[in-house]
Structure formats: C-alpha cells, structure tokens
Design a protein around this motif. Structure first.
Motif, PDB file in Angstrom:
ATOM      1  N   LEU A 175     -16.327   9.953  63.541  1.00  0.00           N
ATOM      2  CA  LEU A 175     -15.645   9.515  62.330  1.00  0.00           C
ATOM      3  C   LEU A 175     -16.001   8.071  61.992  1.00  0.00           C
ATOM      4  O   LEU A 175     -16.333   7.758  60.838  1.00  0.00           O
ATOM      5  CB  LEU A 175     -14.129   9.644  62.508  1.00  0.00           C
ATOM      6  CG  LEU A 175     -13.274   9.127  61.339  1.00  0.00           C
ATOM      7  CD1 LEU A 175     -13.382  10.047  60.147  1.00  0.00           C
ATOM      8  CD2 LEU A 175     -11.812   8.970  61.757  1.00  0.00           C
ATOM      9  N   TYR A 176     -15.958   7.205  62.976  1.00  0.00           N
ATOM     10  CA  TYR A 176     -16.240   5.795  62.721  1.00  0.00           C
ATOM     11  C   TYR A 176     -17.711   5.584  62.358  1.00  0.00           C
ATOM     12  O   TYR A 176     -18.036   4.732  61.513  1.00  0.00           O
ATOM     13  CB  TYR A 176     -15.846   4.956  63.929  1.00  0.00           C
ATOM     14  CG  TYR A 176     -14.363   4.994  64.224  1.00  0.00           C
ATOM     15  CD1 TYR A 176     -13.442   4.847  63.197  1.00  0.00           C
ATOM     16  CD2 TYR A 176     -13.891   5.195  65.519  1.00  0.00           C
ATOM     17  CE1 TYR A 176     -12.080   4.899  63.455  1.00  0.00           C
ATOM     18  CE2 TYR A 176     -12.526   5.247  65.780  1.00  0.00           C
ATOM     19  CZ  TYR A 176     -11.622   5.096  64.752  1.00  0.00           C
ATOM     20  OH  TYR A 176     -10.274   5.144  64.995  1.00  0.00           O
ATOM     21  N   ALA A 177     -18.604   6.353  62.954  1.00  0.00           N
ATOM     22  CA  ALA A 177     -20.018   6.270  62.564  1.00  0.00           C
ATOM     23  C   ALA A 177     -20.205   6.724  61.126  1.00  0.00           C
ATOM     24  O   ALA A 177     -20.924   6.088  60.335  1.00  0.00           O
ATOM     25  CB  ALA A 177     -20.869   7.112  63.511  1.00  0.00           C
ATOM     26  N   ALA A 178     -19.543   7.819  60.777  1.00  0.00           N
ATOM     27  CA  ALA A 178     -19.653   8.341  59.407  1.00  0.00           C
ATOM     28  C   ALA A 178     -19.057   7.382  58.389  1.00  0.00           C
ATOM     29  O   ALA A 178     -19.474   7.360  57.224  1.00  0.00           O
ATOM     30  CB  ALA A 178     -18.970   9.698  59.316  1.00  0.00           C
ATOM     31  N   ALA A 179     -18.077   6.585  58.814  1.00  0.00           N
ATOM     32  CA  ALA A 179     -17.491   5.603  57.895  1.00  0.00           C
ATOM     33  C   ALA A 179     -18.552   4.635  57.391  1.00  0.00           C
ATOM     34  O   ALA A 179     -18.627   4.338  56.190  1.00  0.00           O
ATOM     35  CB  ALA A 179     -16.361   4.845  58.592  1.00  0.00           C
ATOM     36  N   GLY A 180     -19.384   4.130  58.300  1.00  0.00           N
ATOM     37  CA  GLY A 180     -20.434   3.215  57.888  1.00  0.00           C
ATOM     38  C   GLY A 180     -21.462   3.885  57.003  1.00  0.00           C
ATOM     39  O   GLY A 180     -21.873   3.338  55.967  1.00  0.00           O
ATOM     40  N   ALA A 181     -21.899   5.084  57.375  1.00  0.00           N
ATOM     41  CA  ALA A 181     -22.904   5.795  56.589  1.00  0.00           C
ATOM     42  C   ALA A 181     -22.376   6.149  55.196  1.00  0.00           C
ATOM     43  O   ALA A 181     -23.079   6.004  54.191  1.00  0.00           O
ATOM     44  CB  ALA A 181     -23.340   7.059  57.326  1.00  0.00           C
ATOM     45  N   THR A 182     -21.141   6.611  55.134  1.00  0.00           N
ATOM     46  CA  THR A 182     -20.553   6.997  53.852  1.00  0.00           C
ATOM     47  C   THR A 182     -20.386   5.788  52.942  1.00  0.00           C
ATOM     48  O   THR A 182     -20.638   5.860  51.728  1.00  0.00           O
ATOM     49  CB  THR A 182     -19.202   7.696  54.077  1.00  0.00           C
ATOM     50  OG1 THR A 182     -19.380   8.786  54.982  1.00  0.00           O
ATOM     51  CG2 THR A 182     -18.617   8.211  52.770  1.00  0.00           C
ATOM     52  N   MET A 183     -19.967   4.664  53.519  1.00  0.00           N
ATOM     53  CA  MET A 183     -19.803   3.456  52.711  1.00  0.00           C
ATOM     54  C   MET A 183     -21.150   2.963  52.184  1.00  0.00           C
ATOM     55  O   MET A 183     -21.253   2.534  51.018  1.00  0.00           O
ATOM     56  CB  MET A 183     -19.115   2.368  53.523  1.00  0.00           C
ATOM     57  CG  MET A 183     -18.798   1.105  52.721  1.00  0.00           C
ATOM     58  SD  MET A 183     -17.762   1.447  51.254  1.00  0.00           S
ATOM     59  CE  MET A 183     -16.224   1.909  52.055  1.00  0.00           C
ATOM     60  N   ALA A 184     -22.199   3.013  53.012  1.00  0.00           N
ATOM     61  CA  ALA A 184     -23.523   2.599  52.556  1.00  0.00           C
ATOM     62  C   ALA A 184     -23.973   3.439  51.363  1.00  0.00           C
ATOM     63  O   ALA A 184     -24.546   2.927  50.392  1.00  0.00           O
ATOM     64  CB  ALA A 184     -24.529   2.710  53.699  1.00  0.00           C
TER      65      ALA A 184
END
Length: 339
Positions: A306-315
């Motif tokens: 989830l936390y990894a996807a947070a960065g990717a989704t925000m980018a």
C-alpha cells in the motif's frame, strides 16, 4: 502488476466525491473532496513554504479521529477562505462533529501560490475563495475534470502549465488507493525540455502520453529548471511562489498513525514526478484519507504494498495534471500538448 480503478480517479476509493470550482478571469479555483462518512486522516508537510488550515488536529496524538472534507485551493493565503465555504455547504446538510448541540464540519485545507499567473486579482475588499469553496462543495460527484480546472486552474510548473491531476491503483489485496494533486511546483515534471515525464516508469496504459524515458537521456537532464528562474528583479533571482498540494486516499482500514505514514509515503511520488521538489520555495503537502469502506485491515506485507503504491499513484496523478492542462489566452507558459 498495478492496475487502475474504473475511473482512474481518486473517487475510485469508495466513500469519496470531488468537486471543482474555477474562475477563468481570476485564473484560480478550488477543489474539494467530501467524505460520505467521516474518514480517518493524516497529513505530512515537506515543503518549506506551506499554507494550511486545521492540519494540527490531524496529528495522531490529537483528539479528532476523522474529518468531513479536504480543500485544495489557489490564491495563496487568501485561498484558505475556501474551507469556510465548504464548511457552510456541509453545515447546511447537517454534517459535522456534534459539540454542545452544534454541528462543526472538520475541513482541513491547503493552498498553492497562483497570484502571479496573469489573472485579475483585483477582487475588492474580500477574496472570492469562500464562494468558490461553497460552489465546489455543491458540485461534488464521482466524475470530475482534470487539467486547467479547480485548484489547478492557474497552476504553473517550470516551463509548462500545471494543473489538477488524479489517478488510482487497485492492489492484489483488493484495496484501492487514489491520488489527487494540484500541481504548481517550482521544479519540472518533464525531463529537461523534452515531452517525457520523470514519472514515466509508473505510467499505466499511456495515461500521460506513453512516451517512457528518452533514449538516450538528454545531456541537460540534470539541469535544475526552476519556474521564473530566468526572470530577474534587479540583481535578485526570483523563484518564489509555488507548491504542489495533494491528497492520497484508500478504502483500507487505517489508524490515524497509519494514515500519516500513508501521507509520508505519498511524498515519494513527488520525488519521482518533480525535480527538484520539497524546496524552501514550495509548500509541498499531502493529506491522507482512509475511508475503511473495503473493510480490509492489511497484514504487514500488504501494508508495504500500500505504501509503495501511494508513491507510484501520486507520481501518476501529478503527471496527469500537467498532461491534461489546456491553453487559454494570456497564458504565461505553454501546455504540455504543444511541446
């Protein structure tokens, strides 16, 4: 493999609706996220020049557990009035924390600096942001426009118009995560003067052009490109007046502490999408929302996803905001599609 939700918008996270209000003459606007039921929230500020309202209450050690809406606004400090308009709209619907027989909507807010984008800021005694906030709250829905709209109406990045962007990701655990960003940084979202986005490795399905990285990488890729750096007042280089403000949201069940960790992780998306970012001239901020609508409490390994996807989704959300910007008469900078 990451995949998008059906809209590829933050509203793929169940329990959230988004509304925009724009003033073309002003070249500014407001975006609000309204929670269907109060959502657990957190915040992380990493820029050196933030403008905020009601952020202290989001810290895990403070009493309020959930909030009713979040506001992103243009207008610099004047734009903080937008939260009052959203509060008014929610109060009319009987939404808020009950305190001594009164309903108090909890509406944190953040602003970006768009005063010097060529719009008419001669608004008289009071700025128009309270009314724009009310209008945005009345316009909330599951579908909304990106680009030159809402809080992204007057946004600028280094060399290109900024804008409002959003994206979503569905994880193998069944959890959905979504990002929303009003993109107005001092840095650049593209590599040097190319059309290629720094966030290219995280793109899904050509959502911001499908160009990948340039090959070979241009020799000037490491050049620090700052908005207005080539404009001078006397002998002083002028770089002030920026900020990317954003929301990361999920339908997972999170505590306030976990929501703050989600906001921290989403800042990785700023680093992946904007260079440079988190400067003293930016007020970079991420709000985090957890609606809990999936009913899923994540195991430790799934939480890392989830936390990894947070960065990717925000980018991706940041890049989509610049990608979707549209031209208007009197623009200071061109739009991405014209490069």
């Amino acid at each position: 493999m990451f995949r998008t939700g059906p809209r590829n918008l933050i509203t793929d996270v169940a329990g959230l609706r988004v509304g925009n209000a724009s003033d073309v003459r002003l070249r500014s606007g407001v975006t609000t996220i309204v929670c269907d039921v109060p959502a657990v929230a957190g915040v992380q500020i990493l820029g050196g020049a933030p403008g905020t309202r009601e952020t202290d209450l989001l810290e895990p050690h403070n009493s309020i557990e959930a909030i009713h809406a979040v506001v992103l606004s243009g207008g610099s400090a004047f734009g903080l009035d937008a939260a009052s308009g959203v509060q008014a709209a929610l109060r009319e619907r009987g939404i808020g924390v009950e305190v001594g027989g009164f309903r108090v909507p909890i509406v944190p807010a953040a602003i970006l600096f768009d005063l010097r984008n060529g719009g008419d800021k001669d608004w008289g005694r009071y700025p128009p942001y309270r009314d724009l906030g009310y209008e945005a709250a009345q316009a909330v829905g599951l579908d909304f426009a990106l680009g030159t709209v809402g809080a992204g109406t007057g946004a600028l990045s280094s060399g290109l118009k900024g804008g409002l962007g959003s994206a979503s990701t569905v994880l193998d655990s069944g959890v959905t995560i979504g990002g929303l960003a009003a993109v107005n940084p001092t840095g650049s979202v593209t590599i040097a003067q190319t059309r290629h986005f720094w966030a290219a490795p995280f793109e899904i399905g050509g959502e911001f052009g499908g160009l990948g990285y340039p090959s070979p990488m241009p020799e000037d890729a490491k050049t620090i490109l700052l908005k207005f750096r080539d404009k001078h007042i006397g002998k002083r280089t002028e770089v002030g007046g920026n900020t990317t403000i954003a929301v990361i949201a999920t339908d997972a069940v999170l505590t306030k502490a976990a929501a703050k960790r989600l906001a921290i992780s989403a800042h990785d998306g700023f680093v992946r999408a904007i260079w440079p970012t988190h400067t003293p001239a930016d007020g970079d901020l991420v709000f985090a929302l957890a609606t809990g609508k999936s009913g899923i409490e994540l195991a430790p390994n799934d939480a890392i996803d989830l936390y990894a996807a947070a960065g990717a989704t925000m980018a991706r959300a940041i890049s989509r905001g610049v990608f979707a910007a549209t031209p208007a008469d009197g623009d200071l900078f061109p739009v991405w599609s014209s490069r």
